[in-house]
Design a protein around this motif. Structure first.
Motif, PDB file in Angstrom:
ATOM      1  N   SER A 215      -7.264   4.866  -1.592  1.00  9.43           N
ATOM      2  CA  SER A 215      -6.452   4.536  -2.698  1.00  9.43           C
ATOM      3  C   SER A 215      -6.271   3.104  -2.219  1.00  9.43           C
ATOM      4  O   SER A 215      -6.193   2.395  -1.070  1.00  9.43           O
ATOM      5  CB  SER A 215      -5.191   5.148  -2.750  1.00  9.43           C
ATOM      6  OG  SER A 215      -4.327   5.090  -1.647  1.00  9.43           O
ATOM      7  N   GLU A 216      -5.940   2.443  -3.568  1.00 10.19           N
ATOM      8  CA  GLU A 216      -5.755   0.965  -3.508  1.00 10.19           C
ATOM      9  C   GLU A 216      -4.727   0.456  -2.522  1.00 10.19           C
ATOM     10  O   GLU A 216      -4.377  -0.245  -1.768  1.00 10.19           O
ATOM     11  CB  GLU A 216      -5.667   0.111  -4.841  1.00 10.19           C
ATOM     12  CG  GLU A 216      -5.342  -1.253  -4.934  1.00 10.19           C
ATOM     13  CD  GLU A 216      -5.477  -1.771  -6.194  1.00 10.19           C
ATOM     14  OE1 GLU A 216      -5.157  -3.027  -6.218  1.00 10.19           O
ATOM     15  OE2 GLU A 216      -5.655  -1.181  -7.118  1.00 10.19           O
ATOM     16  N   PRO A 217      -3.328   1.373  -2.660  1.00 10.73           N
ATOM     17  CA  PRO A 217      -2.331   0.965  -1.859  1.00 10.73           C
ATOM     18  C   PRO A 217      -2.557   1.025  -0.425  1.00 10.73           C
ATOM     19  O   PRO A 217      -1.851   0.400   0.297  1.00 10.73           O
ATOM     20  CB  PRO A 217      -1.098   1.885  -2.437  1.00 10.73           C
ATOM     21  CG  PRO A 217      -1.709   2.315  -3.796  1.00 10.73           C
ATOM     22  CD  PRO A 217      -3.041   2.242  -3.940  1.00 10.73           C
ATOM     23  N   VAL A 218      -3.300   1.946  -0.066  1.00 13.92           N
ATOM     24  CA  VAL A 218      -3.633   1.997   1.278  1.00 13.92           C
ATOM     25  C   VAL A 218      -4.396   1.151   1.683  1.00 13.92           C
ATOM     26  O   VAL A 218      -4.321   0.280   2.889  1.00 13.92           O
ATOM     27  CB  VAL A 218      -4.150   3.531   1.656  1.00 13.92           C
ATOM     28  CG1 VAL A 218      -4.622   3.565   3.099  1.00 13.92           C
ATOM     29  CG2 VAL A 218      -3.052   4.621   1.213  1.00 13.92           C
ATOM     30  N   CYS A 219      -5.619   0.811   1.019  1.00 16.28           N
ATOM     31  CA  CYS A 219      -6.507  -0.491   1.172  1.00 16.28           C
ATOM     32  C   CYS A 219      -5.858  -1.924   1.349  1.00 16.28           C
ATOM     33  O   CYS A 219      -5.996  -2.414   2.199  1.00 16.28           O
ATOM     34  CB  CYS A 219      -7.332  -0.596  -0.084  1.00 16.28           C
ATOM     35  SG  CYS A 219      -8.508   0.375   0.119  1.00 16.28           S
ATOM     36  N   ARG A 220      -4.545  -1.979   0.656  1.00 17.66           N
ATOM     37  CA  ARG A 220      -3.767  -3.068   0.718  1.00 17.66           C
ATOM     38  C   ARG A 220      -3.207  -3.477   2.118  1.00 17.66           C
ATOM     39  O   ARG A 220      -3.336  -4.338   2.878  1.00 17.66           O
ATOM     40  CB  ARG A 220      -2.689  -3.154  -0.110  1.00 17.66           C
ATOM     41  CG  ARG A 220      -3.271  -3.426  -1.565  1.00 17.66           C
ATOM     42  CD  ARG A 220      -2.079  -3.050  -2.762  1.00 17.66           C
ATOM     43  NE  ARG A 220      -1.033  -4.314  -2.609  1.00 17.66           N
ATOM     44  CZ  ARG A 220      -0.025  -4.232  -3.600  1.00 17.66           C
ATOM     45  NH1 ARG A 220       0.204  -3.196  -4.444  1.00 17.66           N
ATOM     46  NH2 ARG A 220       0.815  -5.266  -3.614  1.00 17.66           N
ATOM     47  N   CYS A 221      -2.728  -1.973   2.765  1.00 16.36           N
ATOM     48  CA  CYS A 221      -2.276  -2.374   3.982  1.00 16.36           C
ATOM     49  C   CYS A 221      -3.205  -2.458   5.142  1.00 16.36           C
ATOM     50  O   CYS A 221      -3.118  -3.111   5.866  1.00 16.36           O
ATOM     51  CB  CYS A 221      -1.505  -0.986   4.350  1.00 16.36           C
ATOM     52  SG  CYS A 221      -0.107  -0.611   3.357  1.00 16.36           S
ATOM     53  N   ILE A 222      -4.463  -1.635   4.916  1.00 17.20           N
ATOM     54  CA  ILE A 222      -5.394  -1.870   5.890  1.00 17.20           C
ATOM     55  C   ILE A 222      -6.264  -3.269   5.785  1.00 17.20           C
ATOM     56  O   ILE A 222      -6.313  -3.750   7.060  1.00 17.20           O
ATOM     57  CB  ILE A 222      -6.637  -0.646   5.543  1.00 17.20           C
ATOM     58  CG1 ILE A 222      -6.281   0.467   5.596  1.00 17.20           C
ATOM     59  CG2 ILE A 222      -7.756  -1.171   6.170  1.00 17.20           C
ATOM     60  CD1 ILE A 222      -7.223   1.766   5.322  1.00 17.20           C
ATOM     61  N   VAL A 223      -6.266  -3.951   4.957  1.00 15.41           N
ATOM     62  CA  VAL A 223      -6.723  -5.305   4.702  1.00 15.41           C
ATOM     63  C   VAL A 223      -5.952  -6.256   5.433  1.00 15.41           C
ATOM     64  O   VAL A 223      -6.158  -7.287   6.214  1.00 15.41           O
ATOM     65  CB  VAL A 223      -7.179  -5.663   3.227  1.00 15.41           C
ATOM     66  CG1 VAL A 223      -7.462  -7.309   3.265  1.00 15.41           C
ATOM     67  CG2 VAL A 223      -8.347  -4.715   2.653  1.00 15.41           C
TER      68      VAL A 223
ATOM     69  N   GLY B 118       2.819  -7.794  -0.983  1.00 10.65           N
ATOM     70  CA  GLY B 118       3.374  -6.823  -1.685  1.00 10.65           C
ATOM     71  C   GLY B 118       3.020  -5.407  -1.059  1.00 10.65           C
ATOM     72  O   GLY B 118       3.286  -4.199  -1.514  1.00 10.65           O
ATOM     73  N   ALA B 119       2.029  -5.189   0.092  1.00 11.99           N
ATOM     74  CA  ALA B 119       1.597  -3.827   0.345  1.00 11.99           C
ATOM     75  C   ALA B 119       2.669  -3.191   1.221  1.00 11.99           C
ATOM     76  O   ALA B 119       3.677  -3.760   1.719  1.00 11.99           O
ATOM     77  CB  ALA B 119       0.532  -4.213   1.651  1.00 11.99           C
ATOM     78  N   ASP B 120       2.767  -1.761   0.882  1.00 11.72           N
ATOM     79  CA  ASP B 120       3.776  -0.885   1.468  1.00 11.72           C
ATOM     80  C   ASP B 120       3.411  -0.192   2.523  1.00 11.72           C
ATOM     81  O   ASP B 120       2.497   0.627   2.383  1.00 11.72           O
ATOM     82  CB  ASP B 120       4.232  -0.153   0.125  1.00 11.72           C
ATOM     83  CG  ASP B 120       5.496   0.711   0.364  1.00 11.72           C
ATOM     84  OD1 ASP B 120       5.664   0.704   1.590  1.00 11.72           O
ATOM     85  OD2 ASP B 120       5.869   1.683  -0.559  1.00 11.72           O
ATOM     86  N   SER B 121       3.934  -0.288   3.661  1.00 14.64           N
ATOM     87  CA  SER B 121       3.336   0.225   4.895  1.00 14.64           C
ATOM     88  C   SER B 121       3.581   1.863   4.688  1.00 14.64           C
ATOM     89  O   SER B 121       2.835   2.605   5.690  1.00 14.64           O
ATOM     90  CB  SER B 121       3.973  -0.107   6.155  1.00 14.64           C
ATOM     91  OG  SER B 121       3.525  -1.610   6.479  1.00 14.64           O
ATOM     92  N   ALA B 122       4.781   2.193   3.887  1.00  9.15           N
ATOM     93  CA  ALA B 122       4.802   3.476   3.724  1.00  9.15           C
ATOM     94  C   ALA B 122       3.741   4.386   3.172  1.00  9.15           C
ATOM     95  O   ALA B 122       3.397   5.592   3.394  1.00  9.15           O
ATOM     96  CB  ALA B 122       6.185   3.824   2.832  1.00  9.15           C
ATOM     97  N   GLU B 123       2.826   3.670   2.292  1.00 14.01           N
ATOM     98  CA  GLU B 123       1.732   4.421   1.858  1.00 14.01           C
ATOM     99  C   GLU B 123       0.826   4.526   2.595  1.00 14.01           C
ATOM    100  O   GLU B 123      -0.020   5.495   2.976  1.00 14.01           O
ATOM    101  CB  GLU B 123       1.002   3.307   0.715  1.00 14.01           C
ATOM    102  CG  GLU B 123       1.913   3.032  -0.394  1.00 14.01           C
ATOM    103  CD  GLU B 123       1.888   4.270  -1.451  1.00 14.01           C
ATOM    104  OE1 GLU B 123       1.047   5.249  -1.266  1.00 14.01           O
ATOM    105  OE2 GLU B 123       2.696   4.223  -2.518  1.00 14.01           O
ATOM    106  N   ALA B 124       0.344   3.607   3.870  1.00 11.36           N
ATOM    107  CA  ALA B 124      -0.644   3.734   4.791  1.00 11.36           C
ATOM    108  C   ALA B 124       0.076   5.055   5.781  1.00 11.36           C
ATOM    109  O   ALA B 124      -0.779   5.828   6.362  1.00 11.36           O
ATOM    110  CB  ALA B 124      -0.621   2.594   5.587  1.00 11.36           C
TER     111      ALA B 124
END
Length: 367
Positions: A171-179, A343-349
């Motif tokens: 998912s995009e929210p998890v990808c934001r944290c990974i990137v 704005g990446a949310d670590s809780a998503e990862a």
């Protein structure tokens, strides 16, 4: 550059190793190596296999820590030879895969960042200090979820499979944290150590059970020259930057290398594309020559059917990372300041990592 030149040396005696003094299989069939118990297989490559290594307290038998152990057979590596230019003198020399592994170990030993794997120790059996008999085992911290995606080579196609086995993409929210985490790791390598990773891809992005990710596998990493350049192609071709595929053979414009920083950014962009869409961007080629021509052109088009679910900011970041011209490509500092990353949310990862761990436990229980 003194650090870089020292680390380029291929003298194995520069690396401290721990001799394997005890190895046996107990009555339950469990392998013991020194104070480690060897567990499940985590992955394998052409010349290596990686397994879980549990550190055991010899007096109590309690597990003190869980690590990853990447094992090589030195004899196999020593027999695999190739010509390449010495990074300092630029003279052609014969190198072995064993020398490359020692180079990887030296680079790993320099790392001190939460965004890169770190070495606990190097186990060596057989002859020590560069001998060609026995095995090398690189013990690093364990990222329990493993690679965020793994390349599966099949008869008809190559496809990437997310760590969560019933998922098609990440998912995009998890990808934001990974990137975000990978960009931090690359920035550390580039600016603190003058190192280009040269093999950024989902297989080498490792997720912990808390959702944080680290860059792994430094087997292709190189020190950059004073202009920030690396030479020749290295790593996984589907993630190689366009400029690395456009090597000039003209005497009027001799090839003098390409930007290691920009090439890593491109590979991060391709990795994001794969994670979001579950496919590679270059699929029209019917032969290797066509594929290499597409890679050199670097014209990336987003898949309309899948891109519709990605935010406008996400698409802008992706296309900025995948600009075919180096001067137009987004830099890591600019990426880390972009609202899509900030704005990446670590809780998503973290939630994704828990799902992966549950999925792994279910698969293990049904095996």
């Amino acid at each position: 550059m003194a650090l870089a030149n020292a680390a380029r040396q291929t003298d194995a005696s520069a690396v401290k190793t721990t001799p394997v003094e005890k190895k046996f299989r107990d009555e339950k069939g469990i392998t013991h190596v020194n104070n480690y118990i060897v567990g499940r297989r985590l992955g394998s490559g052409r010349f290596s296999s990686t397994k879980e290594y549990d550190l055991i307290d010899p007096s109590t038998g309690a597990v003190q820590g869980r690590f990853a152990g990447k094992r090589y057979r030195k004899g196999v590596l020593a027999r695999k030879k190739e010509f390449r230019r010495d990074p300092v003198t630029q003279r052609p020399q014969i190198y072995t895969k064993l020398q490359e592994v020692w180079e990887e170990i030296r680079i790993l030993s320099l790392l001190n960042s939460p965004y890169c794997v770190h070495v606990r120790e190097i186990l060596e059996s057989g002859s020590q200090n560069g001998g060609e008999e026995g095995k090398l085992i690189i013990i690093t911290n364990l990222q329990a979820c493993g690679s965020v995606m793994s390349l599966k080579e099949e008869a008809v196609e190559e496809r990437f499979v997310p760590a969560l086995k019933n998922a098609v993409t990440i998912s995009e929210p998890v990808c934001r944290c990974i990137v975000r985490d990978v960009a931090q790791g690359l920035l550390y390598l580039h600016e603190k150590l003058n190192i280009a990773h040269r093999d950024v891809k989902p297989d080498n992005i490792l997720m912990g059970e808390d959702g944080n990710v680290q860059l792994g596998d430094m087997g292709s990493a190189d020190f950059m020259d004073p202009q920030g350049r690396v030479k020749n192609t290295k790593g996984t071709y589907m993630f190689m930057s366009p400029e690395s595929m456009r090597v000039s053979t003209s005497p009027e414009e001799p090839y003098e290398g390409h930007s290691g920083r920009a090439a890593d950014v491109w590979a991060l962009g391709i990795s994001l594309y794969v994670m979001l869409f579950g496919e590679m961007p270059f699929k029209r080629a019917t032969c290797m020559e066509q594929l290499f021509a597409q890679l050199a052109e670097g014209a990336v088009v987003l898949p309309d059917d899948k891109a519709a679910s990605v935010s406008e900011d996400g698409k802008r970041v992706l296309l900025s990372l995948l600009q075919s011209e180096v001067n137009d490509r987004m830099t890591l500092p600019a990426l880390l300041e972009h609202p899509w990353i900030k704005g990446a949310d670590s809780a998503e990862a973290a939630r994704y990592a828990r799902l992966v761990m549950d999925d792994m436990a279910t698969s293990s229980g049904s095996a």
